[in-house]
Design a protein around this motif. Structure first.
Motif, PDB file in Angstrom:
ATOM      1  N   SER A  26     -42.133   0.950  -9.693  1.00  0.00           N
ATOM      2  CA  SER A  26     -43.165  -0.060  -9.891  1.00  0.00           C
ATOM      3  C   SER A  26     -43.802   0.161 -11.254  1.00  0.00           C
ATOM      4  N   GLY A  27     -44.304  -0.933 -11.798  1.00  0.00           N
ATOM      5  CA  GLY A  27     -44.933  -0.835 -13.107  1.00  0.00           C
ATOM      6  C   GLY A  27     -45.478  -2.164 -13.576  1.00  0.00           C
ATOM      7  N   GLY A  79     -44.757  -4.801 -27.443  1.00  0.00           N
ATOM      8  CA  GLY A  79     -45.062  -4.861 -26.025  1.00  0.00           C
ATOM      9  C   GLY A  79     -45.059  -3.469 -25.419  1.00  0.00           C
ATOM     10  N   GLU A  80     -45.372  -3.417 -24.105  1.00  0.00           N
ATOM     11  CA  GLU A  80     -45.405  -2.135 -23.413  1.00  0.00           C
ATOM     12  C   GLU A  80     -44.815  -2.267 -22.016  1.00  0.00           C
ATOM     13  N   LEU A  81     -44.182  -1.204 -21.587  1.00  0.00           N
ATOM     14  CA  LEU A  81     -43.707  -1.027 -20.226  1.00  0.00           C
ATOM     15  C   LEU A  81     -44.360   0.240 -19.708  1.00  0.00           C
ATOM     16  N   TRP A  82     -45.086   0.129 -18.599  1.00  0.00           N
ATOM     17  CA  TRP A  82     -45.771   1.273 -18.017  1.00  0.00           C
ATOM     18  C   TRP A  82     -45.201   1.501 -16.634  1.00  0.00           C
ATOM     19  N   ILE A  83     -44.520   2.623 -16.461  1.00  0.00           N
ATOM     20  CA  ILE A  83     -43.950   2.985 -15.165  1.00  0.00           C
ATOM     21  C   ILE A  83     -45.053   3.665 -14.352  1.00  0.00           C
ATOM     22  N   ASN A 135     -45.415   7.135 -17.513  1.00  0.00           N
ATOM     23  CA  ASN A 135     -45.100   6.986 -18.924  1.00  0.00           C
ATOM     24  C   ASN A 135     -45.267   5.541 -19.387  1.00  0.00           C
ATOM     25  N   LYS A 136     -45.852   5.366 -20.570  1.00  0.00           N
ATOM     26  CA  LYS A 136     -45.924   4.065 -21.231  1.00  0.00           C
ATOM     27  C   LYS A 136     -44.902   4.061 -22.361  1.00  0.00           C
ATOM     28  N   LEU A 137     -44.070   3.031 -22.394  1.00  0.00           N
ATOM     29  CA  LEU A 137     -43.061   2.893 -23.443  1.00  0.00           C
ATOM     30  C   LEU A 137     -43.363   1.665 -24.289  1.00  0.00           C
ATOM     31  N   SER A 138     -43.228   1.782 -25.595  1.00  0.00           N
ATOM     32  CA  SER A 138     -43.393   0.645 -26.494  1.00  0.00           C
ATOM     33  C   SER A 138     -42.096  -0.145 -26.543  1.00  0.00           C
ATOM     34  N   LEU A 139     -42.179  -1.450 -26.259  1.00  0.00           N
ATOM     35  CA  LEU A 139     -41.003  -2.322 -26.310  1.00  0.00           C
ATOM     36  C   LEU A 139     -40.746  -2.717 -27.753  1.00  0.00           C
ATOM     37  N   LYS A 140     -39.507  -2.553 -28.167  1.00  0.00           N
ATOM     38  CA  LYS A 140     -39.134  -2.761 -29.564  1.00  0.00           C
ATOM     39  C   LYS A 140     -37.828  -3.525 -29.641  1.00  0.00           C
ATOM     40  N   LEU A 141     -37.144  -3.373 -30.756  1.00  0.00           N
ATOM     41  CA  LEU A 141     -35.827  -3.960 -30.977  1.00  0.00           C
ATOM     42  C   LEU A 141     -34.839  -3.376 -29.983  1.00  0.00           C
ATOM     43  N   ARG A 142     -34.028  -4.223 -29.370  1.00  0.00           N
ATOM     44  CA  ARG A 142     -33.050  -3.749 -28.392  1.00  0.00           C
ATOM     45  C   ARG A 142     -31.985  -2.918 -29.092  1.00  0.00           C
ATOM     46  N   GLY A 143     -31.741  -1.732 -28.555  1.00  0.00           N
ATOM     47  CA  GLY A 143     -30.733  -0.849 -29.128  1.00  0.00           C
ATOM     48  C   GLY A 143     -30.814   0.531 -28.516  1.00  0.00           C
ATOM     49  N   LYS A 144     -29.897   1.365 -28.883  1.00  0.00           N
ATOM     50  CA  LYS A 144     -29.792   2.715 -28.326  1.00  0.00           C
ATOM     51  C   LYS A 144     -31.094   3.480 -28.525  1.00  0.00           C
ATOM     52  N   GLY A 145     -31.622   4.021 -27.413  1.00  0.00           N
ATOM     53  CA  GLY A 145     -32.844   4.801 -27.465  1.00  0.00           C
ATOM     54  C   GLY A 145     -34.119   3.995 -27.395  1.00  0.00           C
ATOM     55  N   ASN A 146     -34.007   2.668 -27.326  1.00  0.00           N
ATOM     56  CA  ASN A 146     -35.199   1.809 -27.314  1.00  0.00           C
ATOM     57  C   ASN A 146     -35.358   1.064 -26.001  1.00  0.00           C
ATOM     58  N   PRO A 147     -36.585   0.906 -25.546  1.00  0.00           N
ATOM     59  CA  PRO A 147     -36.873  -0.071 -24.502  1.00  0.00           C
ATOM     60  C   PRO A 147     -37.116  -1.431 -25.174  1.00  0.00           C
ATOM     61  N   SER A 148     -36.784  -2.511 -24.482  1.00  0.00           N
ATOM     62  CA  SER A 148     -36.941  -3.840 -25.081  1.00  0.00           C
ATOM     63  C   SER A 148     -37.197  -4.878 -23.999  1.00  0.00           C
TER      64      SER A 148
END
Length: 128
Positions: free
Chosen positions: A100-101, A85-89, A48-61
């Motif tokens: 790893s990611g 940004g992006e986080l790719w697991i 899964n690729k996650l978009s990094l956004k504003l820190r808060g409930k339901g968000n990756p940051s």
């Protein structure tokens, strides 16, 4: 981040998942620099690729922290709901607790200055 310490946690707490990855390095004069990736109430999934956004409930940051002196610090974070940004697991082994990611992100401090974190990668054991 080489030559420092790494903390990684992936926990299920209060009916939600939380992922924390923080790399820290002390510089000359015991000043600290760190890069962190977080999810709040959001599980991670292999591939899964996650978009990094504003820190808060339901968000990756993501955030970047640095000590300027013993009395002054700067915190930069992903600060809006646009894709900053992006986080790719790449791999998640829940039996052996290994994740790893790769990641990248742009972060802004309170004065509007930006830092770009690029080509981040990790392959670590996590604690629950």
């Amino acid at each position: 981040m080489s030559g420092g310490s790494l903390q990684c946690n992936y926990q299920f707490f209060n009916n939600s998942y939380y992922f924390v990855l923080i790399g820290r390095k002390q510089t000359i004069g015991n000043l600290l620099t760190s890069v962190g990736i977080y999810t709040d109430s959001l599980g991670i999934i292999e591939g899964n690729k996650l978009s990094l956004k504003l820190r808060g409930k339901g968000n990756p940051s993501g955030d970047y922290f640095k000590s300027i002196s013993a009395y002054q610090n700067e915190l930069y974070n992903t600060n809006n709901n646009l894709n900053t940004g992006e986080l790719w697991i790449k791999k998640l082994d829940t039996i052996n607790q290994i994740v790893s990611g790769i990641f990248w992100f742009d972060a802004v401090n309170a004065n509007g200055q930006e830092v770009q974190i690029r080509e981040g990668r990790f392959d670590v054991r996590y604690t629950r």
